[in-house]
Scaffold this motif. Structure first.
Motif, PDB file in Angstrom:
ATOM      1  N   ILE A 219     -10.158  13.455  14.893  1.00  0.00           N
ATOM      2  CA  ILE A 219     -11.469  13.976  15.275  1.00  0.00           C
ATOM      3  C   ILE A 219     -12.211  12.892  16.043  1.00  0.00           C
ATOM      4  O   ILE A 219     -12.403  11.780  15.534  1.00  0.00           O
ATOM      5  N   HIS A 220     -12.590  13.173  17.267  1.00  0.00           N
ATOM      6  CA  HIS A 220     -13.295  12.199  18.105  1.00  0.00           C
ATOM      7  C   HIS A 220     -14.486  11.628  17.334  1.00  0.00           C
ATOM      8  O   HIS A 220     -15.193  12.371  16.630  1.00  0.00           O
ATOM      9  N   PRO A 221     -14.744  10.328  17.463  1.00  0.00           N
ATOM     10  CA  PRO A 221     -15.832   9.716  16.684  1.00  0.00           C
ATOM     11  C   PRO A 221     -17.212  10.311  16.946  1.00  0.00           C
ATOM     12  O   PRO A 221     -18.094  10.209  16.090  1.00  0.00           O
ATOM     13  N   ASN A 222     -17.413  10.922  18.105  1.00  0.00           N
ATOM     14  CA  ASN A 222     -18.716  11.520  18.412  1.00  0.00           C
ATOM     15  C   ASN A 222     -18.809  12.987  18.018  1.00  0.00           C
ATOM     16  O   ASN A 222     -19.805  13.652  18.310  1.00  0.00           O
ATOM     17  N   LEU A 223     -17.770  13.477  17.355  1.00  0.00           N
ATOM     18  CA  LEU A 223     -17.714  14.897  17.007  1.00  0.00           C
ATOM     19  C   LEU A 223     -17.818  15.069  15.494  1.00  0.00           C
ATOM     20  O   LEU A 223     -17.097  14.419  14.738  1.00  0.00           O
ATOM     21  N   GLU A 224     -18.725  15.928  15.064  1.00  0.00           N
ATOM     22  CA  GLU A 224     -18.874  16.218  13.641  1.00  0.00           C
ATOM     23  C   GLU A 224     -18.452  17.661  13.366  1.00  0.00           C
ATOM     24  O   GLU A 224     -18.852  18.576  14.079  1.00  0.00           O
ATOM     25  N   LEU A 225     -17.650  17.840  12.335  1.00  0.00           N
ATOM     26  CA  LEU A 225     -17.196  19.169  11.925  1.00  0.00           C
ATOM     27  C   LEU A 225     -17.741  19.492  10.543  1.00  0.00           C
ATOM     28  O   LEU A 225     -17.967  18.583   9.732  1.00  0.00           O
ATOM     29  N   GLU A 226     -17.899  20.771  10.284  1.00  0.00           N
ATOM     30  CA  GLU A 226     -18.184  21.197   8.923  1.00  0.00           C
ATOM     31  C   GLU A 226     -16.879  21.109   8.128  1.00  0.00           C
ATOM     32  O   GLU A 226     -15.846  21.596   8.579  1.00  0.00           O
ATOM     33  N   PRO A 227     -16.896  20.497   6.956  1.00  0.00           N
ATOM     34  CA  PRO A 227     -15.655  20.395   6.165  1.00  0.00           C
ATOM     35  C   PRO A 227     -15.099  21.769   5.835  1.00  0.00           C
ATOM     36  O   PRO A 227     -15.846  22.725   5.608  1.00  0.00           O
ATOM     37  N   LEU A 228     -13.789  21.866   5.809  1.00  0.00           N
ATOM     38  CA  LEU A 228     -13.141  23.124   5.437  1.00  0.00           C
ATOM     39  C   LEU A 228     -13.226  23.341   3.928  1.00  0.00           C
ATOM     40  O   LEU A 228     -13.296  24.471   3.454  1.00  0.00           O
ATOM     41  N   MET A 229     -13.222  22.231   3.175  1.00  0.00           N
ATOM     42  CA  MET A 229     -13.309  22.303   1.718  1.00  0.00           C
ATOM     43  C   MET A 229     -14.331  21.287   1.219  1.00  0.00           C
ATOM     44  O   MET A 229     -14.551  20.251   1.847  1.00  0.00           O
ATOM     45  N   GLN A 230     -14.911  21.586   0.081  1.00  0.00           N
ATOM     46  CA  GLN A 230     -15.849  20.679  -0.580  1.00  0.00           C
ATOM     47  C   GLN A 230     -15.227  20.264  -1.909  1.00  0.00           C
ATOM     48  O   GLN A 230     -14.526  21.047  -2.542  1.00  0.00           O
ATOM     49  N   GLY A 231     -15.534  19.036  -2.335  1.00  0.00           N
ATOM     50  CA  GLY A 231     -15.004  18.630  -3.635  1.00  0.00           C
ATOM     51  C   GLY A 231     -15.011  17.134  -3.826  1.00  0.00           C
ATOM     52  O   GLY A 231     -15.723  16.395  -3.143  1.00  0.00           O
ATOM     53  N   GLY A 232     -14.182  16.678  -4.745  1.00  0.00           N
ATOM     54  CA  GLY A 232     -14.126  15.266  -5.071  1.00  0.00           C
ATOM     55  C   GLY A 232     -13.555  14.425  -3.952  1.00  0.00           C
ATOM     56  O   GLY A 232     -12.591  14.816  -3.292  1.00  0.00           O
ATOM     57  N   THR A 233     -14.170  13.261  -3.729  1.00  0.00           N
ATOM     58  CA  THR A 233     -13.713  12.354  -2.686  1.00  0.00           C
ATOM     59  C   THR A 233     -13.550  10.919  -3.189  1.00  0.00           C
ATOM     60  O   THR A 233     -12.946  10.097  -2.507  1.00  0.00           O
TER      61      THR A 233
END
Length: 389
Positions: A219-233
């Motif tokens: 993912i390009h450093p200037n590009l933000e995506l909505e996560p596909l999943m949420q949870g523990g990191t």
């Protein structure tokens, strides 16, 4: 299958086999010595597991010319990575351009968002051999175009798409570029910055020589995506929302550390051999196979001619013989593994003119021997003679 014959594996476009011994040795070593949760603890085994993941990222970054290894999010496969890219970027009202060569891993997420969110999708048609009209592609761009999603190489035709040229168009028109590298990662040189790639989805189990259940998305450093999943990191655990830090933002849950240990060694093998050398050998095998099959009466090869560069994918139809029957006979009578059917790309079959029947696909790999190609050609000739006698 004749048990007296060793298997001749010509299904590398689905999953490469065999793997370098270093791959499965690393997986066994990891399982024995450091199969703890990465990033979830400070004890020795957890730290070792974290190092495995970071080393894998570093090697992938080196292979794809990525500046920051943390811009790589691990995924289960290319499909997972493509869904993260497509669903994480697009919003209602966005317009997307794809091509008539795409795998269902691009088409189906796009069609789902078309139904659910009202995005618009334009499929730029390719010629029968897989050539994309660059003028038509650029002409399809509108003020609402957010993304161009394109395969680097057709998994049916072997056609190599001009990603660098598409990247230039995308940059000039301020459109993001997503590349499906399912058939090119590890086989063709990829430079994400030089080619203008904003997102690169890749599998671990094909050209990168790793195990199934591995892959990733750059993912390009200037590009933000909505996560596909949420949870523990393992990071920002006190916060109720997914952290913004990379790669944690896109990697909820425990990672496949054992598989990624194998992938790391597969990528290391590619770095030593180089994609250029791998492609050159596979190119020789592909030419040998195509030239041999061309001599079979009633056989039609799909995709570009033998003189055109392609990945090691040779799909064909034999007049009067169902592709599934051909694959069955190759397996049962000759011990040759190929794949028949639609290869998850009905768009590609519509483009090639094989939508009514599907096709047989043979895909040599880096470890395929020339003698095995001879055996494949002879087997097709024998089946043709027997069925049409």
């Amino acid at each position: 299958m004749n048990d007296n014959k060793p298997i001749i594996y010509l299904d590398n476009a689905a999953t490469s086999w065999p793997k370098p011994s270093s791959v499965w040795e690393a997986m066994e070593r990891n399982m024995r010595e450091s199969a703890a949760n990465p990033g979830r603890g400070s004890h020795t085994m957890a730290v070792k597991a974290s190092r495995v993941l970071f080393e894998t990222r570093k090697r992938l970054a080196r292979l794809f010319r990525i500046g920051n290894p943390n811009d790589i999010a691990f995924a289960l496969n290319t499909t997972h990575a493509l869904n993260l890219a497509i669903q994480g970027l697009l919003k209602p009202g966005d317009h997307v351009i794809a091509t008539s060569l795409e795998h269902n891993s691009i088409r189906r997420p796009l069609e789902a968002l078309k139904r659910k969110q009202g995005i618009e999708v334009t499929y730029v048609p390719a010629s029968k051999d897989g050539t994309i009209d660059m003028k038509a592609l650029e002409a399809a761009i509108t003020p609402r175009t957010k993304l161009i999603a394109v395969t680097h190489s057709s998994n049916l035709l072997g056609t190599i798409t001009p990603v660098g040229e598409i990247g230039e168009i995308a940059r000039r028109r301020n459109v993001k570029l997503l590349v499906d590298a399912a058939q090119s990662a590890g086989v063709l040189p990829i430079d994400v910055m030089g080619m203008g790639i904003d997102m690169l989805a890749f599998p671990g189990h094909k050209g990168l020589m790793g195990p199934q259940g591995t892959g990733g998305l750059y993912i390009h450093p200037n590009l933000e995506l909505e996560p596909l999943m949420q949870g523990g990191t393992g990071s920002k655990s006190e916060a109720p929302e997914q952290p913004n830090v990379r790669p944690d933002r896109y990697e909820a849950g425990t990672q496949n550390t054992v598989g990624l240990a194998g992938l790391s060694e597969g990528v290391n093998y590619i770095l030593k051999e180089t994609p250029e050398a791998i492609h050159a050998k596979e190119r020789e095998l592909t030419i040998q196979l195509m030239e041999g099959l061309q001599s079979v009466q009633g056989l039609t090869l799909l995709g570009p001619g033998v003189e055109v560069e392609r990945t090691a994918i040779v799909s064909f139809l034999l007049e009067g013989v169902d592709p599934s029957e051909m694959a069955f006979l190759l397996d049962q009578q000759f011990g040759i593994a190929v794949r028949a059917g639609f290869h998850c790309t009905p768009l590609g079959h519509e483009t090639a003119g094989s939508y009514e029947t599907g096709a047989v696909r043979a895909s040599p790999g880096y470890f395929t021997e020339k003698s095995e190609i001879v055996s494949m050609i002879d087997a097709v000739k024998e089946i043709n003679r027997t069925l049409k006698a």
